[in-house]
Motif scaffolding. Structure first.
Motif, mmCIF file in Angstrom:
data_model
loop_
_atom_site.group_PDB
_atom_site.id
_atom_site.type_symbol
_atom_site.label_atom_id
_atom_site.label_comp_id
_atom_site.label_asym_id
_atom_site.label_seq_id
_atom_site.Cartn_x
_atom_site.Cartn_y
_atom_site.Cartn_z
ATOM 1 N N LYS A 302 50.147 27.409 28.976
ATOM 2 C CA LYS A 302 49.556 28.742 28.963
ATOM 3 C C LYS A 302 49.400 29.298 30.376
ATOM 4 C CE LYS A 302 45.603 31.424 27.315
ATOM 5 N NZ LYS A 302 44.287 31.398 26.650
ATOM 6 N N VAL A 303 49.946 30.485 30.584
ATOM 7 C CA VAL A 303 49.800 31.176 31.860
ATOM 8 C C VAL A 303 48.867 32.362 31.653
ATOM 9 C CG1 VAL A 303 50.967 32.455 33.693
ATOM 10 C CG2 VAL A 303 52.097 30.500 32.618
ATOM 11 N N THR A 304 47.853 32.459 32.485
ATOM 12 C CA THR A 304 46.898 33.557 32.422
ATOM 13 C C THR A 304 46.763 34.160 33.810
ATOM 14 O OG1 THR A 304 45.660 32.329 30.740
ATOM 15 C CG2 THR A 304 44.580 34.229 31.689
ATOM 16 N N ARG A 305 46.505 35.446 33.848
ATOM 17 C CA ARG A 305 46.321 36.117 35.126
ATOM 18 C C ARG A 305 44.921 36.686 35.211
ATOM 19 N NH1 ARG A 305 49.606 36.663 31.913
ATOM 20 N NH2 ARG A 305 51.744 35.959 32.164
ATOM 21 N N VAL A 306 44.359 36.617 36.402
ATOM 22 C CA VAL A 306 43.120 37.330 36.684
ATOM 23 C C VAL A 306 43.473 38.482 37.604
ATOM 24 C CG1 VAL A 306 40.869 37.250 37.809
ATOM 25 C CG2 VAL A 306 41.623 35.325 36.409
ATOM 26 N N LEU A 307 43.057 39.665 37.222
ATOM 27 C CA LEU A 307 43.244 40.841 38.061
ATOM 28 C C LEU A 307 41.882 41.193 38.650
ATOM 29 C CD1 LEU A 307 45.712 42.559 38.728
ATOM 30 C CD2 LEU A 307 45.003 44.168 36.946
ATOM 31 N N ALA A 308 41.819 41.306 39.966
ATOM 32 C CA ALA A 308 40.562 41.631 40.645
ATOM 33 C C ALA A 308 40.786 42.815 41.570
ATOM 34 C CB ALA A 308 40.056 40.423 41.436
ATOM 35 N N TRP A 309 39.792 43.688 41.657
ATOM 36 C CA TRP A 309 39.931 44.872 42.505
ATOM 37 C C TRP A 309 38.576 45.264 43.079
ATOM 38 C CZ3 TRP A 309 40.060 44.628 37.271
ATOM 39 C CH2 TRP A 309 39.186 45.444 36.538
ATOM 40 N N THR A 310 38.633 45.939 44.215
ATOM 41 C CA THR A 310 37.404 46.372 44.872
ATOM 42 C C THR A 310 37.580 47.767 45.450
ATOM 43 O OG1 THR A 310 35.777 45.842 46.593
ATOM 44 C CG2 THR A 310 38.064 45.237 47.051
ATOM 45 N N PHE A 311 36.499 48.518 45.441
ATOM 46 C CA PHE A 311 36.478 49.854 46.030
ATOM 47 C C PHE A 311 35.763 49.833 47.379
ATOM 48 C CE2 PHE A 311 36.661 50.390 41.424
ATOM 49 C CZ PHE A 311 37.655 51.345 41.262
ATOM 50 N N MET A 312 35.359 48.628 47.825
ATOM 51 C CA MET A 312 34.519 48.516 49.020
ATOM 52 C C MET A 312 35.280 47.891 50.191
ATOM 53 S SD MET A 312 31.071 47.210 47.087
ATOM 54 C CE MET A 312 30.014 47.592 48.459
#
Length: 312
Positions: A302-312
């Motif tokens: 199983k391959v899973t991705r975490v997407l993370a983002w910041t406005f700071m």
């Protein structure tokens, strides 16, 4: 499970390296030791077609029994339990998500001052539980399902050291994610989320059958011996499916994150379907995020991705 990080501007495919170096389950499961300390697990442990001890991961009760012992043995969480039909996730993969978020927010920060928000904590409360026990973070778990929150409250009661570190909040409006949960003047270092990834119950059942067949092949069988409607790893309705599925949920999550852009340093979500990554990134950029991280994780097949983002 791969824990390779890359920024939005990087090129190429992340190298898959297995579980995070800090993951306590890097060497797999020591089933003889687990059975010795938790005899209730014994009936579920059997050799597979290759002679290796394992459990039937398509059996929610077997997975729940294993989880309870893993949480007790490695994370000092006792009497962990979930109601029938609730999502019962594999612990190593969930721990990897937390370790990856620690890498993301931990640079230059005292880990014990980190505050995490779990969107859709479910009946298992797994992300805050692990974050509290591994890193000592302060955690808030939110959910729309009162029964799920009641179950997590029982887990917290059974583990008094969590009382001052893990709090629960009910989301009363199905059209909102952060609104009504993040309070005025409140600040989180990171939010995590395991979004519902199916658009309907029928789609969830079909996806589950594919998962059962994959697990059967891993055991050396051609396909699952039974065509069962039981959802692998469990999963109450709101935990597994919602109108529009994962893609629409991610869109709502991303749009609403902009409203709270100054109250959370890093927003993040698991993304199960690879096709959903590109449109999610496009929307995040459009809304003005200053940095996007894609973290690919791999456990077994199983391959899973975490997407993370910041406005700071």
């Amino acid at each position: 499970m791969n824990t390779h990080h890359r920024s939005d501007k990087s090129r190429g495919t992340p190298v898959r390296k297995g579980l995070h170096p800090k993951n306590l389950h890097n060497q797999g499961y020591d089933f003889p030791a687990l059975v010795k300390s938790h005899p209730a697990l014994a009936p579920y442990v059997k050799p597979n077609a290759y002679g290796d001890l394992t459990i039937d991961f398509s059996d929610p009760l077997a997975v729940k029994t294993l989880n309870a012992e893993l949480l007790k043995r490695y994370y000092n969480i006792v009497d962990w339990d979930i109601p029938e039909g609730a999502l019962c996730p594999p612990i190593p993969g969930r721990a990897d998500y937390i370790h990856c978020m620690a890498d993301l927010v931990g640079l230059g920060h005292e880990q014990r001052s980190i505050k995490l928000l779990d969107i859709g904590t479910g009946a298992n409360g797994i992300y805050p539980l692990l974050a509290c026990q591994i890193y000592g973070w302060q955690c808030v778990g939110s959910d729309i399902n009162a029964q799920s929150l009641e179950n997590v409250a029982t887990i917290i009661t059974n583990n008094p050291t969590l009382k001052d570190r893990f709090t629960l909040r009910r989301q009363h409006d199905k059209n909102h994610i952060f609104e009504g949960i993040i309070q005025p003047g409140e600040f989180f270092d990171v939010s995590v989320c395991n979004p519902p990834f199916h658009a309907s119950l029928d789609e969830a059942l079909k996806g589950n059958q594919r998962k059962l067949n994959n697990l059967a092949r891993n055991r050396g069988e051609q396909k699952a011996q039974t065509q069962s409607p039981t959802l692998n790893f469990g999963g109450l309705g709101a935990e597994l499916w919602c109108k529009g599925g994962e893609q629409l949920f991610l869109k709502k999550l991303i749009r609403e994150s902009q409203v709270y852009s100054t109250q959370c340093r890093w927003f993040s979500s698991l993304v199960s379907k690879a096709d959903n990554v590109k449109p999610a990134k496009k929307l995040i950029r459009k809304l003005g995020a200053v940095e996007i991280r894609e973290i690919e994780m791999k456990q077994g097949n199983k391959v899973t991705r975490v997407l993370a983002w910041t406005f700071m």
